[in-house]
Design a protein around this motif. Structure first.
Motif, PDB file in Angstrom:
ATOM      1  N   ILE A 177      22.186  -3.764   6.540  1.00 13.47           N
ATOM      2  CA  ILE A 177      20.755  -3.988   6.713  1.00 13.47           C
ATOM      3  C   ILE A 177      20.356  -5.309   6.068  1.00 13.47           C
ATOM      4  CG2 ILE A 177      18.457  -3.097   6.240  1.00 13.47           C
ATOM      5  CD1 ILE A 177      19.722  -0.322   5.987  1.00 13.47           C
ATOM      6  N   ARG A 178      19.587  -6.093   6.823  1.00 13.22           N
ATOM      7  CA  ARG A 178      18.984  -7.326   6.305  1.00 13.22           C
ATOM      8  C   ARG A 178      17.481  -7.176   6.388  1.00 13.22           C
ATOM      9  NH1 ARG A 178      21.273 -12.746   8.892  1.00 13.22           N
ATOM     10  NH2 ARG A 178      19.296 -13.502   8.108  1.00 13.22           N
ATOM     11  N   PHE A 179      16.806  -7.483   5.310  1.00  8.62           N
ATOM     12  CA  PHE A 179      15.355  -7.367   5.296  1.00  8.62           C
ATOM     13  C   PHE A 179      14.666  -8.719   5.386  1.00  8.62           C
ATOM     14  CE2 PHE A 179      16.737  -3.379   3.534  1.00  8.62           C
ATOM     15  CZ  PHE A 179      15.918  -2.496   4.198  1.00  8.62           C
ATOM     16  N   ARG A 180      15.431  -9.783   5.416  1.00 11.55           N
ATOM     17  CA  ARG A 180      14.847 -11.113   5.538  1.00 11.55           C
ATOM     18  C   ARG A 180      15.636 -11.904   6.560  1.00 11.55           C
ATOM     19  NH1 ARG A 180      13.215 -15.366   0.815  1.00 11.55           N
ATOM     20  NH2 ARG A 180      11.982 -16.676   2.193  1.00 11.55           N
ATOM     21  N   SER A 181      14.914 -12.542   7.447  1.00 13.20           N
ATOM     22  CA  SER A 181      15.556 -13.311   8.499  1.00 13.20           C
ATOM     23  C   SER A 181      14.775 -14.589   8.744  1.00 13.20           C
ATOM     24  CB  SER A 181      15.600 -12.467   9.781  1.00 13.20           C
ATOM     25  OG  SER A 181      16.240 -13.167  10.805  1.00 13.20           O
ATOM     26  N   GLY A 182      15.469 -15.699   8.754  1.00  8.95           N
ATOM     27  CA  GLY A 182      14.830 -16.974   9.034  1.00  8.95           C
ATOM     28  C   GLY A 182      13.768 -17.344   8.008  1.00  8.95           C
ATOM     29  N   PRO A 183      12.695 -17.989   8.452  1.00  3.30           N
ATOM     30  CA  PRO A 183      11.672 -18.479   7.529  1.00  3.30           C
ATOM     31  C   PRO A 183      10.644 -17.417   7.113  1.00  3.30           C
ATOM     32  CG  PRO A 183      11.126 -19.144   9.746  1.00  3.30           C
ATOM     33  CD  PRO A 183      12.476 -18.456   9.819  1.00  3.30           C
ATOM     34  N   MET A 184      11.030 -16.170   7.152  1.00  3.64           N
ATOM     35  CA  MET A 184      10.132 -15.080   6.780  1.00  3.64           C
ATOM     36  C   MET A 184       9.711 -15.216   5.317  1.00  3.64           C
ATOM     37  SD  MET A 184      11.127 -11.043   6.755  1.00  3.64           S
ATOM     38  CE  MET A 184      11.539 -11.062   8.480  1.00  3.64           C
ATOM     39  N   PRO A 185       8.430 -15.045   5.014  1.00  2.06           N
ATOM     40  CA  PRO A 185       7.990 -15.100   3.613  1.00  2.06           C
ATOM     41  C   PRO A 185       8.654 -14.002   2.776  1.00  2.06           C
ATOM     42  CG  PRO A 185       6.107 -15.138   5.114  1.00  2.06           C
ATOM     43  CD  PRO A 185       7.319 -14.824   5.935  1.00  2.06           C
ATOM     44  N   ALA A 186       8.978 -14.328   1.537  1.00  6.23           N
ATOM     45  CA  ALA A 186       9.635 -13.362   0.648  1.00  6.23           C
ATOM     46  C   ALA A 186       8.794 -12.109   0.460  1.00  6.23           C
ATOM     47  CB  ALA A 186       9.939 -14.016  -0.694  1.00  6.23           C
ATOM     48  N   PHE A 233       6.907 -10.627   2.586  1.00 15.94           N
ATOM     49  CA  PHE A 233       7.049  -9.789   3.774  1.00 15.94           C
ATOM     50  C   PHE A 233       8.341  -8.984   3.713  1.00 15.94           C
ATOM     51  CE2 PHE A 233       8.143  -8.935   8.189  1.00 15.94           C
ATOM     52  CZ  PHE A 233       6.939  -8.494   8.706  1.00 15.94           C
ATOM     53  N   SER A 234       9.441  -9.658   3.362  1.00 14.52           N
ATOM     54  CA  SER A 234      10.719  -8.943   3.286  1.00 14.52           C
ATOM     55  C   SER A 234      10.738  -7.957   2.121  1.00 14.52           C
ATOM     56  CB  SER A 234      11.896  -9.912   3.214  1.00 14.52           C
ATOM     57  OG  SER A 234      11.790 -10.742   2.087  1.00 14.52           O
ATOM     58  N   SER A 235      10.070  -8.289   1.012  1.00 19.56           N
ATOM     59  CA  SER A 235       9.986  -7.353  -0.118  1.00 19.56           C
ATOM     60  C   SER A 235       9.232  -6.090   0.281  1.00 19.56           C
ATOM     61  CB  SER A 235       9.282  -7.998  -1.304  1.00 19.56           C
ATOM     62  OG  SER A 235      10.074  -9.012  -1.847  1.00 19.56           O
ATOM     63  N   ARG A 236       8.157  -6.266   1.032  1.00 14.80           N
ATOM     64  CA  ARG A 236       7.385  -5.112   1.511  1.00 14.80           C
ATOM     65  C   ARG A 236       8.233  -4.244   2.432  1.00 14.80           C
ATOM     66  NH1 ARG A 236       4.137  -3.744   5.907  1.00 14.80           N
ATOM     67  NH2 ARG A 236       2.466  -2.300   5.380  1.00 14.80           N
ATOM     68  N   ALA A 237       8.998  -4.883   3.314  1.00 13.15           N
ATOM     69  CA  ALA A 237       9.859  -4.135   4.233  1.00 13.15           C
ATOM     70  C   ALA A 237      10.911  -3.335   3.466  1.00 13.15           C
ATOM     71  CB  ALA A 237      10.535  -5.094   5.222  1.00 13.15           C
ATOM     72  N   LEU A 238      11.503  -3.944   2.453  1.00 11.63           N
ATOM     73  CA  LEU A 238      12.506  -3.251   1.648  1.00 11.63           C
ATOM     74  C   LEU A 238      11.891  -2.061   0.915  1.00 11.63           C
ATOM     75  CD1 LEU A 238      15.288  -2.944   0.382  1.00 11.63           C
ATOM     76  CD2 LEU A 238      14.643  -4.696  -1.279  1.00 11.63           C
ATOM     77  N   LYS A 239      10.710  -2.250   0.325  1.00 12.69           N
ATOM     78  CA  LYS A 239      10.040  -1.152  -0.377  1.00 12.69           C
ATOM     79  C   LYS A 239       9.694  -0.010   0.574  1.00 12.69           C
ATOM     80  CE  LYS A 239       8.158  -4.025  -4.023  1.00 12.69           C
ATOM     81  NZ  LYS A 239       6.980  -4.708  -4.548  1.00 12.69           N
ATOM     82  N   LEU A 240       9.179  -0.353   1.757  1.00  9.37           N
ATOM     83  CA  LEU A 240       8.866   0.690   2.741  1.00  9.37           C
ATOM     84  C   LEU A 240      10.125   1.458   3.133  1.00  9.37           C
ATOM     85  CD1 LEU A 240       6.299  -1.034   5.110  1.00  9.37           C
ATOM     86  CD2 LEU A 240       5.937   1.056   3.787  1.00  9.37           C
ATOM     87  N   PHE A 241      11.217   0.726   3.337  1.00  7.49           N
ATOM     88  CA  PHE A 241      12.473   1.384   3.702  1.00  7.49           C
ATOM     89  C   PHE A 241      12.906   2.352   2.605  1.00  7.49           C
ATOM     90  CE2 PHE A 241      17.032   1.876   3.869  1.00  7.49           C
ATOM     91  CZ  PHE A 241      17.229   2.201   5.199  1.00  7.49           C
ATOM     92  N   MET A 242      12.881   1.899   1.364  1.00 11.14           N
ATOM     93  CA  MET A 242      13.347   2.735   0.251  1.00 11.14           C
ATOM     94  C   MET A 242      12.432   3.928  -0.001  1.00 11.14           C
ATOM     95  SD  MET A 242      16.185   1.464  -0.346  1.00 11.14           S
ATOM     96  CE  MET A 242      16.583   2.616  -1.619  1.00 11.14           C
ATOM     97  N   GLN A 243      11.128   3.783   0.251  1.00 13.15           N
ATOM     98  CA  GLN A 243      10.192   4.878   0.000  1.00 13.15           C
ATOM     99  C   GLN A 243      10.056   5.831   1.175  1.00 13.15           C
ATOM    100  OE1 GLN A 243       6.650   2.670  -0.941  1.00 13.15           O
ATOM    101  NE2 GLN A 243       7.279   2.276  -3.038  1.00 13.15           N
ATOM    102  N   GLU A 244      10.056   5.304   2.383  1.00 11.68           N
ATOM    103  CA  GLU A 244       9.722   6.101   3.563  1.00 11.68           C
ATOM    104  C   GLU A 244      10.924   6.548   4.394  1.00 11.68           C
ATOM    105  OE1 GLU A 244       6.496   6.881   4.365  1.00 11.68           O
ATOM    106  OE2 GLU A 244       5.716   5.785   2.634  1.00 11.68           O
ATOM    107  N   ILE A 245      11.976   5.751   4.408  1.00 12.12           N
ATOM    108  CA  ILE A 245      13.080   6.019   5.337  1.00 12.12           C
ATOM    109  C   ILE A 245      14.329   6.532   4.619  1.00 12.12           C
ATOM    110  CG2 ILE A 245      14.608   4.985   7.071  1.00 12.12           C
ATOM    111  CD1 ILE A 245      12.209   2.995   7.574  1.00 12.12           C
ATOM    112  N   ALA A 246      14.788   5.801   3.616  1.00 11.99           N
ATOM    113  CA  ALA A 246      16.047   6.165   2.948  1.00 11.99           C
ATOM    114  C   ALA A 246      16.070   7.598   2.424  1.00 11.99           C
ATOM    115  CB  ALA A 246      16.335   5.177   1.822  1.00 11.99           C
ATOM    116  N   PRO A 247      15.024   8.098   1.780  1.00 10.92           N
ATOM    117  CA  PRO A 247      15.084   9.483   1.282  1.00 10.92           C
ATOM    118  C   PRO A 247      15.267  10.490   2.417  1.00 10.92           C
ATOM    119  CG  PRO A 247      13.273   8.315   0.228  1.00 10.92           C
ATOM    120  CD  PRO A 247      13.788   7.430   1.333  1.00 10.92           C
ATOM    121  N   GLN A 248      14.649  10.245   3.563  1.00  9.95           N
ATOM    122  CA  GLN A 248      14.763  11.194   4.673  1.00  9.95           C
ATOM    123  C   GLN A 248      16.125  11.108   5.354  1.00  9.95           C
ATOM    124  OE1 GLN A 248      11.199  11.864   7.090  1.00  9.95           O
ATOM    125  NE2 GLN A 248      10.218  10.296   5.817  1.00  9.95           N
TER     126      GLN A 248
END
Length: 69
Positions: free
Chosen positions: A38-47, A49-64
């Protein structure tokens, strides 16, 4: 394949809301795949934005995903 359309053919990408990404991971798990990279940052994406995506993944998806395995 559960991957969404991408501008680079052959390179699958899962993206969307936590609910749709969870659906994609659930479908992917049913195929018997042994793991994912899994990559949460791609290209010129603001840091932020990718930090938010990682947090959402860890809170909402990974536990399930973990609970389902």
């Amino acid at each position: 394949m559960v991957a969404k359309a991408n501008n680079q053919p052959g390179l699958p990408v899962l993206c969307g809301s936590p609910e749709t990404v969870l659906e994609d991971f659930t479908s992917l798990a049913k195929t018997g795949v042994g793991g994912v990279i899994i990559r949460f940052r791609s290209g010129p994406m603001p840091a932020a934005f990718s930090s938010r995506a990682l947090k959402l993944f860890m809170q909402e998806i990974a536990p399930q995903v973990r609970a389902a395995s």
